[in-house]
Design an enzyme around this catalytic site. Structure first.
Site, PDB file in Angstrom:
ATOM      1  N   GLU A 151       9.550  -3.896  10.339  1.00  0.00           N
ATOM      2  CA  GLU A 151       9.933  -2.617   9.725  1.00  0.00           C
ATOM      3  C   GLU A 151      10.381  -1.610  10.783  1.00  0.00           C
ATOM      4  O   GLU A 151       9.732  -1.433  11.825  1.00  0.00           O
ATOM      5  CB  GLU A 151       8.738  -2.026   8.941  1.00  0.00           C
ATOM      6  CG  GLU A 151       9.079  -0.663   8.344  1.00  0.00           C
ATOM      7  CD  GLU A 151       8.099  -0.147   7.297  1.00  0.00           C
ATOM      8  OE1 GLU A 151       7.119  -0.845   6.978  1.00  0.00           O
ATOM      9  OE2 GLU A 151       8.344   0.963   6.785  1.00  0.00           O
ATOM     10  N   LYS A 191      -1.291  -9.278   3.227  1.00  0.00           N
ATOM     11  CA  LYS A 191      -0.483  -8.785   4.363  1.00  0.00           C
ATOM     12  C   LYS A 191      -1.302  -7.755   5.130  1.00  0.00           C
ATOM     13  O   LYS A 191      -2.021  -6.965   4.517  1.00  0.00           O
ATOM     14  CB  LYS A 191       0.819  -8.152   3.861  1.00  0.00           C
ATOM     15  CG  LYS A 191       1.654  -7.483   4.966  1.00  0.00           C
ATOM     16  CD  LYS A 191       3.047  -7.179   4.526  1.00  0.00           C
ATOM     17  CE  LYS A 191       3.241  -5.830   3.885  1.00  0.00           C
ATOM     18  NZ  LYS A 191       2.842  -4.660   4.714  1.00  0.00           N
ATOM     19  N   ASP A 225       0.844  -1.195   0.000  1.00  0.00           N
ATOM     20  CA  ASP A 225       0.000   0.000   0.000  1.00  0.00           C
ATOM     21  C   ASP A 225       0.886   1.255   0.000  1.00  0.00           C
ATOM     22  O   ASP A 225       0.390   2.379  -0.004  1.00  0.00           O
ATOM     23  CB  ASP A 225      -1.028  -0.002   1.134  1.00  0.00           C
ATOM     24  CG  ASP A 225      -0.408  -0.011   2.515  1.00  0.00           C
ATOM     25  OD1 ASP A 225       0.823  -0.134   2.620  1.00  0.00           O
ATOM     26  OD2 ASP A 225      -1.158   0.099   3.512  1.00  0.00           O
ATOM     27  N   SER A 226       2.213   1.050  -0.073  1.00  0.00           N
ATOM     28  CA  SER A 226       3.138   2.152  -0.391  1.00  0.00           C
ATOM     29  C   SER A 226       2.770   2.718  -1.763  1.00  0.00           C
ATOM     30  O   SER A 226       3.244   3.792  -2.147  1.00  0.00           O
ATOM     31  CB  SER A 226       4.588   1.668  -0.374  1.00  0.00           C
ATOM     32  OG  SER A 226       4.730   0.482  -1.127  1.00  0.00           O
TER      33      SER A 226
HETATM   34  O1  KIV Z   1       3.590  -1.027   1.595  1.00  0.00           O
HETATM   35  C1  KIV Z   1       4.739  -1.483   1.512  1.00  0.00           C
HETATM   36  O2  KIV Z   1       5.445  -1.293   0.520  1.00  0.00           O
HETATM   37  C2  KIV Z   1       5.246  -2.244   2.644  1.00  0.00           C
HETATM   38  C3  KIV Z   1       6.706  -2.576   2.650  1.00  0.00           C
HETATM   39  C4  KIV Z   1       7.493  -1.377   2.940  1.00  0.00           C
HETATM   40  C5  KIV Z   1       7.009  -3.699   3.566  1.00  0.00           C
HETATM   41  O3  KIV Z   1       4.519  -2.561   3.526  1.00  0.00           O
END
Ligand code: KIV
Length: 283
Positions: A184, A115, A46-47
């Site tokens: 993280e 996730k 969700d980045s």
């Molecule tokens: O959203 C994302 O890209 C993440 C990673 C940084 C682990 O959760």
């Protein structure tokens, strides 16, 4: 093409002490490249909200947006396991809501796992999803969906009480049935302690070298940052500087168009001569 990776392959990797490589991707083209280059896991993170959509945080990202991008990535991946991030408020209301969302990701987008962020507080949610056969990856430490609670993106677990809470959180995620967990933004020593306390693979980002694997945001690794961005964070290793490559390619295109250098003769389609004219030319 080598064999497709499934959850049990990742568990075996941890048992054999082999490191797991994970990267984010958000579209077909990059996912195909990342897959071909041999990563084990592609995360549709969700980045997306920050690196693709231009938001300041991941909080505005919606389920429909994540489903759309997850479809593009799942379509491209031939080998890597594809994991989709469940966005903010798509699982926090409780296990029933979370199960509905997780089911949509698996059925509609074709990813193999989901996730979600959190520890003890989401353990019953993880269990509910895992119980129907959907693999779940956990995520503890710096959890970007808790941006406001954390007061920004800050390293977590520096005080001993917080470190103890993170150890409990990680254990709760494992006990709930998650197949792996992202650690993280925590001290390397704490990540090592968590890794040694768990039997599932830990995948670190800003969590030191002792994790079972590492993940980076693809745009950070490639050096594609929005204009005006400062230095990448300390935990990022930038393997390329595509931002300057892209700028220079586009600037050259603009210059070539304005000077008439592009298109050149080799880029032009020609009208073919009628056959009668070709015969006359040959005789
Ligand atoms: O959203 C994302 O890209 C993440 C990673 C940084 C682990 O959760």
């Amino acid at each position: 093409m080598s064999k497709r990776i499934f959850v049990p392959d990742l568990i075996r990797k941890r048992q054999r002490g082999e490191r797991i490589a994970m990267l984010t991707a958000y579209d077909f083209t990059f996912a195909a490249l990342v897959d071909r280059a041999g990563v084990d896991i592609i995360l549709v993170g969700d980045s997306l909200g920050t690196v693709v959509q231009g938001h300041e945080t991941t909080i505005p990202v919606t389920v429909d947006e994540m489903l759309y991008h997850s479809k593009l990535v799942a379509r491209a991946a031939q080998r890597a396991l594809v994991v989709a991030d469940m966005p903010f408020m798509s699982y926090q209301p409780g296990p029933d809501t979370a199960l509905q969302t997780a089911g949509r990701f698996i059925k509609e987008s074709g990813v193999s796992a989901v996730k979600l962020e959190g520890g003890v507080s989401v353990s019953s949610t993880i269990k509910r999803i895992v119980d129907v056969g959907i693999p779940v990856m956990g995520h503890v430490g710096l959890t970007p969906q808790s941006y406001h609670k954390m007061g920004g993106y800050k390293v977590q677990g520096k005080q001993s009480a917080d470190a103890k809470q993170l150890l409990d959180d990680a254990k709760a995620v494992e006990d709930a049935g998650a197949f792996s967990i992202v650690l993280e933004g925590i001290p390397a020593s704490l990540a090592a302690q968590i890794t040694d306390n768990l039997s599932i693979p830990t995948v670190g980002i800003g969590a030191g070298s002792h994790c079972s694997g590492q993940v980076l945001v693809l745009h950070d690794l490639l050096g594609i940052t929005p204009l005006g961005d400062e230095q990448p964070p300390k935990f990022v290793k930038q393997y390329a500087n595509l931002k300057s490559e892209i700028l220079s390619a586009v600037e050259t295109f603009v210059a070539d168009v304005s000077t008439g250098k592009f298109p050149a003769a080799e880029h032009e389609y020609k009208v073919s001569k009628p056959r009668s004219a070709q015969r006359r030319a040959a005789s």
